[in-house]
Design an enzyme around this catalytic site. Structure first.
Site, PDB file in Angstrom:
ATOM      1  N   GLN A 121     139.254   1.735 101.145  1.00 33.51           N
ATOM      2  CA  GLN A 121     138.674   2.903 100.781  1.00 33.51           C
ATOM      3  C   GLN A 121     137.643   2.351  99.762  1.00 33.51           C
ATOM      4  O   GLN A 121     136.580   2.892  99.797  1.00 33.51           O
ATOM      5  CB  GLN A 121     139.695   3.603  99.923  1.00 33.51           C
ATOM      6  N   GLY A 131     145.700  14.127  92.856  1.00 35.26           N
ATOM      7  CA  GLY A 131     146.809  14.623  92.005  1.00 35.26           C
ATOM      8  C   GLY A 131     147.961  14.016  92.442  1.00 35.26           C
ATOM      9  O   GLY A 131     147.820  12.878  92.780  1.00 35.26           O
ATOM     10  N   HIS A 182     150.306   9.487  88.817  1.00 32.85           N
ATOM     11  CA  HIS A 182     151.363   8.384  88.146  1.00 32.85           C
ATOM     12  C   HIS A 182     150.733   7.591  87.461  1.00 32.85           C
ATOM     13  O   HIS A 182     149.504   7.467  87.045  1.00 32.85           O
ATOM     14  CB  HIS A 182     152.000   7.910  89.443  1.00 32.85           C
ATOM     15  N   GLY A 216     149.497   4.503  88.040  1.00 31.33           N
ATOM     16  CA  GLY A 216     148.425   4.120  88.692  1.00 31.33           C
ATOM     17  C   GLY A 216     147.335   4.931  88.102  1.00 31.33           C
ATOM     18  O   GLY A 216     146.086   4.362  87.765  1.00 31.33           O
ATOM     19  N   HIS A 217     147.241   6.476  88.462  1.00 30.39           N
ATOM     20  CA  HIS A 217     146.012   7.056  88.042  1.00 30.39           C
ATOM     21  C   HIS A 217     145.773   7.167  86.436  1.00 30.39           C
ATOM     22  O   HIS A 217     144.509   6.959  86.104  1.00 30.39           O
ATOM     23  CB  HIS A 217     146.355   8.379  88.311  1.00 30.39           C
TER      24      HIS A 217
HETATM   25  O1  PAF Z   1     142.550   7.891  96.695  1.00 30.05           O
HETATM   26  C1  PAF Z   1     142.191   9.042  96.745  1.00 30.05           C
HETATM   27  O2  PAF Z   1     143.290   9.541  95.897  1.00 30.05           O
HETATM   28  C2  PAF Z   1     141.349   9.536  97.595  1.00 30.05           C
HETATM   29  O3  PAF Z   1     141.366   9.005  99.001  1.00 30.05           O
HETATM   30  C3  PAF Z   1     140.301  10.353  97.005  1.00 30.05           C
HETATM   31  C4  PAF Z   1     139.218   8.859  96.636  1.00 30.05           C
HETATM   32  C5  PAF Z   1     140.216  11.106  95.612  1.00 30.05           C
HETATM   33  C6  PAF Z   1     139.415  10.965  97.832  1.00 30.05           C
HETATM   34  O4  PAF Z   1     139.840  12.040  98.270  1.00 30.05           O
END
Ligand code: PAF
Length: 282
Positions: A152, A30, A33, A35-36
């Site tokens: 990640q 959540g 921004h 980027g999302h």
């Molecule tokens: O990048 C993120 O926002 C978090 O690490 C994710 C991948 C949603 C896992 O909680």
């Protein structure tokens, strides 16, 4: 857009979407921004339907980290996703994801060591565990993650390969390039913590990284360029530099070569806010 908060309702909702095409998942915490939203747009290009998850995952926050302070703005996020044509918002409460007695952890070795894994013990176990659960819950055909969290992404790809995940398969895990502010700062939900003065200091991070990459490409020893980069950040007003390292892009093996495939990774703090960024040397 349908908002779902229980596993019981999630399965029929995702099954219904999959009868009329492919389903992409964009996992988020959540505080959305640009980027999302770029991830969502990429997902919409590549799949028939897009599901977004919003879950502030307690297992990826350390005891002294910002779990309670992490920005939560569900109504605003939901309106943004609706406007982007998202079909499904999966927003479970914590005990739907980790019910009483929950005891399983996924730990990915190798790519999760050092960098953010070194500074944040247990962080990538929390990420791998929740992402595996999100994949099993939503069973998407494709999934989208930002390259800002490059390590990640490497951890998630490794997990997908090692656990023979088929939904999404490792090749269906898409990394999307970092979206930057006009002054080069990588977009992040944590930028919201910065005061105006700190925000001005933060712009030194992408600038110093570009400078260091230019020096390395020009022949300066990688170690020297990294030392200078840290000094530049401290002189610009950063309080500390957690790491400044060059590693291979795919396996994240430390390197002292200015190879164009290698990447520069930096984490640095201004006050209580930790900013991360990474760039290819090429
Ligand atoms: O990048 C993120 O926002 C978090 O690490 C994710 C991948 C949603 C896992 O909680």
């Amino acid at each position: 857009m349908e908002t779902v908060t229980t596993l019981a309702r999630l399965r029929p909702a995702t099954d219904a979407l999959r009868t009329s095409g492919s389903l992409a998942l964009v996992p988020t915490m959540g505080a959305l921004h640009e980027g999302h939203l770029t991830l969502v747009r990429e997902a919409r290009e590549k799949a028939d339907h897009v599901a977004v998850s919003i879950f502030v995952n307690p297992r990826q926050f350390g005891p002294n980290e910002d779990l309670d302070a992490y920005p939560r703005q569900m109504a605003r996020d939901s309106a943004l996703l609706e406007a982007e044509g998202v079909a499904l918002l999966w927003a479970p409460p914590p005990d739907e994801v980790y019910p009483k007695g929950y005891a399983t952890n996924i730990s990915v070795e190798g790519v999760s060591s050092g960098l953010c894994g070194g500074d944040r013990p247990g962080h990538f176990d929390g990420v791998a565990t929740v992402v595996c659960k999100l994949f099993n819950q939503v069973r998407p055909d494709l999934a989208f993650f930002g390259e800002k969290d490059w390590q990640q992404l490497a951890v998630i790809r490794r997990m997908a390969r090692d656990l023979d995940l088929t939904r999404p398969h490792v090749d269906a895990i898409h990394g999307v390039p970092i979206v930057r502010e006009a002054d080069g700062l990588a977009m992040s939900s944590r930028n919201a913590y910065l005061s105006a003065e700190q925000r001005a200091i933060a712009a030194a991070l992408p600038r110093a990284m570009s400078g260091a990459i230019a020096e390395m490409r020009g022949g300066m020893a990688v170690k020297t360029a990294l030392r200078e980069l840290s000094a530049t950040l401290l002189a610009a007003g950063f309080d500390s530099v957690d790491y400044a390292e060059v590693r291979t892009g795919a396996d994240l093996i430390p390197s002292v070569e200015a190879d164009p495939e290698n990447r520069l990774f930096v984490a640095a703090r201004i006050g209580g806010t930790r900013l991360i960024d990474n760039r290819a040397l090429g």
